[in-house]
Write a protein that holds these residues in place. Structure first.
Motif, PDB file in Angstrom:
ATOM      1  N   LYS A   1       0.818  -1.205   0.000  1.00 45.08           N
ATOM      2  CA  LYS A   1       0.000   0.000   0.000  1.00 45.08           C
ATOM      3  C   LYS A   1       0.852   1.255   0.000  1.00 45.08           C
TER       4      LYS A   1
ATOM      5  N   ALA B   1      -0.850   4.948   3.823  1.00 43.03           N
ATOM      6  CA  ALA B   1      -0.718   3.826   4.742  1.00 43.03           C
ATOM      7  C   ALA B   1       0.183   4.163   5.910  1.00 43.03           C
TER       8      ALA B   1
ATOM      9  N   SER C   1      -6.351   2.840   4.973  1.00 38.87           N
ATOM     10  CA  SER C   1      -5.659   1.839   4.162  1.00 38.87           C
ATOM     11  C   SER C   1      -6.676   1.034   3.372  1.00 38.87           C
TER      12      SER C   1
ATOM     13  N   ALA D   1      -2.618  -1.019   8.421  1.00 40.46           N
ATOM     14  CA  ALA D   1      -2.322  -1.752   7.194  1.00 40.46           C
ATOM     15  C   ALA D   1      -3.124  -3.046   7.139  1.00 40.46           C
TER      16      ALA D   1
ATOM     17  N   ASN E   1       3.112  -1.663   5.995  1.00 34.74           N
ATOM     18  CA  ASN E   1       2.617  -2.344   4.797  1.00 34.74           C
ATOM     19  C   ASN E   1       2.587  -3.847   5.019  1.00 34.74           C
TER      20      ASN E   1
ATOM     21  N   HIS F   1      -4.721   4.139  -4.960  1.00 33.50           N
ATOM     22  CA  HIS F   1      -4.294   2.751  -4.928  1.00 33.50           C
ATOM     23  C   HIS F   1      -4.552   2.092  -6.274  1.00 33.50           C
TER      24      HIS F   1
END
Length: 731
Positions: free
Chosen positions: A158, A163, A220, A266, A313, A447
């Motif tokens: 991410k 994030a 996230s 995350a 992440n 994203h």
């Protein structure tokens, strides 16, 4: 007249327009990026004068900064160029016109090998390390083996900005807050070095389809491998913590997975989309948990790791039961670890001999021939993509990149999809050819998830609805929502019983307007190419106390004339009329610190009033004044008695505090929110409002006559899920 893709020589200086670096006699100058951006803009428009407003709109696009800040940047740039403002060689200024680059230039194109392959083939010869996953990550110790393990991942981790940064805000640990500050410095100091991909233009996008639209405020996100499910950490109300949600993108059915007080950070789908790994952040630490998605019981999860400094992440490996995590071992360093969810063991997946590297995320090509991760270093101000051969761990390519990367995934074995804060593009790692697919100027795209070499999903944030909230001090439950309308761009308001005054930024500068509430009509009072800020309205409502680029003046409404109180070398950020308007109290910045001065309008004379204070308000027959650290003091009318009120306001953002009768009102940033505090100085009772978001301007607007104040707020934004289909590649 653009000079992008050139090296420009002027005098003893050379500007590399591609890498955005400035050299003097061949030596690189350590300049902040804004100075380079201003220089580049003046260079690209060197045939004319560039106004202050144009520079503001072009270089500080989307940010609220004063014209004084723009002038300071010009001043810093002149200092770096050793240019004399009175006898300029490089940058000439002209009143009412702006700035112009007058230097004689010599331009040259990049040589054929200026974007040459900078890769080297080298095997990584650094030790891996193993620890029990249930232990604190700071206990990691080197293992005996010197052979790196094989690394793989199925999809890109991410983004660092959505994030890492919001995640760290959620922890109350002092160390994590410190890391947040360092992370912010890291993000804003990233610049490009040495090699950079070559831009190409091609219309590769065949179609863009909106699959769904999600209302919430997200931290996230993760998308399942089949593109069917979206998992996100979000809050559906501004007063709750971020929880975990799963959205079926085909049926739009949404399920809330967690309901606790911890903030969810995350997240990542694992075990064939039958489970999800996520981080839960509490006051003392970060835990890694796994929740099964094929069961109906909510909040059923088990902890697989705890006592981490923070995890930013998560990424599942091709081998089920293994998970990659970007873990901060301390406030300066993050490393990617491969975690065995069955045994609890960890092993390093990225290696560095430095203590200040930040490894952001890892991704593997679809066939598993290559893997890559993105690394930043705080001290060297760079961000690089490292590409390795997955079987031998040999370094195939190191690519320096600008600007900040938000997400990274592989389309096939040679092409990767890179989303940064400016654009979404395809990069061929062999040729370094770059094809821009979508512009991302306002960072609306966040994203990506690759479904095939010709199709991917991308998330796009929609601008939130913004409005003004008016609060009645006699009844805090009496609140009125007002649409901002034409005032949405204004940074300065003032109220009177039947008038409203505001400043509007327009194409040619700034305009001061008067709005008559009874007739619903507006009148233009003043136009200026300088930033106008309103401080106060005199009791007779005939004069406005305002500043133009920090220079204090009184604007007389009947004659529409300005009487300046300070000169251009003095900087004033706060001022108020005193009593019936016979004088003005204002804070003035000096080399030694702040001080309060009093200007007698009748005698036309300024005298020192209080030393060591930054801002002041009259309170009955006394004063309340703030020092530079924001600490408030009650000062007697004769200035002999000083009492600490035990209240601290913040000058970090827009200064916003005032007194209405016995109510002291101020705003401050707390976590993700801006909190407005109202203190009754008679009773000591305190009321807090927290439905204003920190991304909004935290300025408060006061109506002393109606005993109300207003602030800007917004509703939770929406996120669109888009499916992008590319045109088939030509054989």
């Amino acid at each position: 007249m653009t000079t992008s893709g050139m090296i420009v020589q002027f005098g003893r200086f050379q500007l590399d327009s591609r890498s955005q670096l400035l050299y003097k006699d061949g030596e690189e100058l350590p300049l902040e990026p804004k100075l380079i951006e201003v220089l580049q803009y003046l260079l690209d428009h060197r045939d004319r004068y560039v106004s202050l407003t144009e520079l503001h709109n072009a270089v500080w696009v989307g940010r609220i900064v004063t014209d004084t800040a723009v002038r300071r940047t010009i001043s810093k740039l002149r200092t770096a160029l050793e240019d004399d403002v009175n006898e300029p060689v490089y940058i000439k200024s002209l009143p009412k016109r702006g700035y112009r680059l007058i230097a004689e230039l010599v331009e040259q194109e990049y040589s054929a090998n200026s974007t040459s392959d900078s890769s080297t083939s080298a095997s990584t010869d650094e030790a891996s390390s193993t620890v029990n996953f249930l232990d604190n990550v700071e206990q990691i110790a080197p293992a005996e083996s010197n052979t790196p393990s094989s690394h793989s991942a199925r999809s890109a981790p991410k983004p660092v900005n959505s994030a890492i940064m919001p995640l760290l805000r959620k922890s109350n640990a002092v160390a994590v807050l410190f890391l947040l500050a360092l992370g912010a410095v890291f993000i804003y100091r990233i610049i490009i070095f040495k090699s950079h991909p070559k831009d190409t233009q091609a219309d590769l996008v065949q179609s863009v389809e909106v699959i769904d639209s999600l209302p919430s405020e997200k931290l996230s996100l993760a998308i399942s491998d089949d593109g069917k499910y979206l998992a996100y950490s979000a809050r559906t109300d501004v007063h709750q913590s971020h929880q975990l949600f799963i959205q079926n993108l085909h049926s739009s059915e949404t399920k809330q997975i967690t309901h606790g007080e911890d903030y969810i950070g995350a997240i990542e789908f694992i075990l064939g989309n039958k489970a999800i790994a996520y981080t839960a952040i509490n006051k003392s630490s970060t835990e890694l948990r796994i929740a099964r998605l094929d069961r109906d019981t909510q909040d059923e999860s088990h902890v697989v790791g705890k006592n981490f400094f923070t995890i930013t992440n998560l990424e599942e490996d091709d081998n089920p039961g293994y998970l990659y995590a970007a873990i901060f071992k301390d406030s300066n360093t993050s490393t990617i670890y491969k975690l065995n969810l069955n045994t609890g063991e960890t092993q390093e997946a990225s290696f560095s001999d430095r203590a200040d590297t930040i490894d952001i995320f890892i991704a593997t090509t679809p066939l598993g021939t290559k893997y890559s991760f993105v690394r930043g270093t705080l001290l060297e101000n760079n961000l690089s993509i490292y590409v390795f051969d997955k079987h031998t761990d040999a370094l195939l390519k190191k690519i320096n990149w600008q600007p900040l990367i938000l997400d990274f995934q592989w389309l096939d074995e040679n092409r990767c999809l890179i989303l940064d804060k400016d654009k979404l593009s395809i990069l061929d790692v062999n040729t370094l050819d770059q094809t821009v697919l979508l512009e991302n100027s306002f960072e609306l795209y966040t994203h990506i998830k690759v479904l095939s070499p010709d199709q991917f999903l991308i998330l796009r944030d929609k601008p939130a609805e913004k409005f003004e909230v008016q609060v009645n001090l006699d009844d805090f439950n009496d609140r009125t929502e007002l649409p901002l309308g034409e005032l949405v761009l204004s940074s300065s308001f003032h109220f009177s019983p039947n008038k409203r005054f505001w400043v509007q930024q327009e194409a040619m500068g700034y305009s001061l307007y008067e709005y008559d509430i009874e007739t619903a009509s507006s009148t233009l009072l003043l136009n200026s190419d300088q930033n106008i800020h309103i401080f106060d309205l005199d009791p007779q409502r005939q004069a406005l106390l305002l500043s133009l680029n920090g220079r204090l003046g009184v604007f007389y409404r009947p004659t529409q004339e300005i009487k300046y109180i300070t000169n251009q070398s003095q900087f004033v950020e706060d001022a108020r009329f005193y009593k019936e308007g016979e004088g003005i109290l204002y804070g003035e910045k000096q080399v030694s610190g702040w001080r309060i001065r009093f200007f007698d309008l009748l005698a036309n004379k300024s005298t020192l009033f209080l030393d060591g204070f930054r801002s002041i308000r009259a309170y009955n027959d006394a004063f309340i004044a703030a020092k530079d650290d924001g600490e408030l003091y009650l000062i007697s009318g004769d200035l002999l008695n000083v009492e600490d009120l035990g209240i601290r306001i913040s000058f970090e953002f827009v200064m916003s505090w005032n007194l209405i009768d016995d109510y002291l009102i101020w705003s401050q940033i707390k976590g993700e929110d801006t909190v407005i505090t109202v203190r009754d100085l008679n009773t000591g009772n305190t009321t807090q409002l927290s439905d204003i978001v920190s991304l909004m301007n935290p300025t408060l607007f006061f109506d002393l006559h109606a005993k109300t104040f207003s602030y800007r707020s917004k509703r939770l934004n929406y996120t669109d899920v888009l499916k992008v289909t590319l045109r088939p590649q030509q054989p």
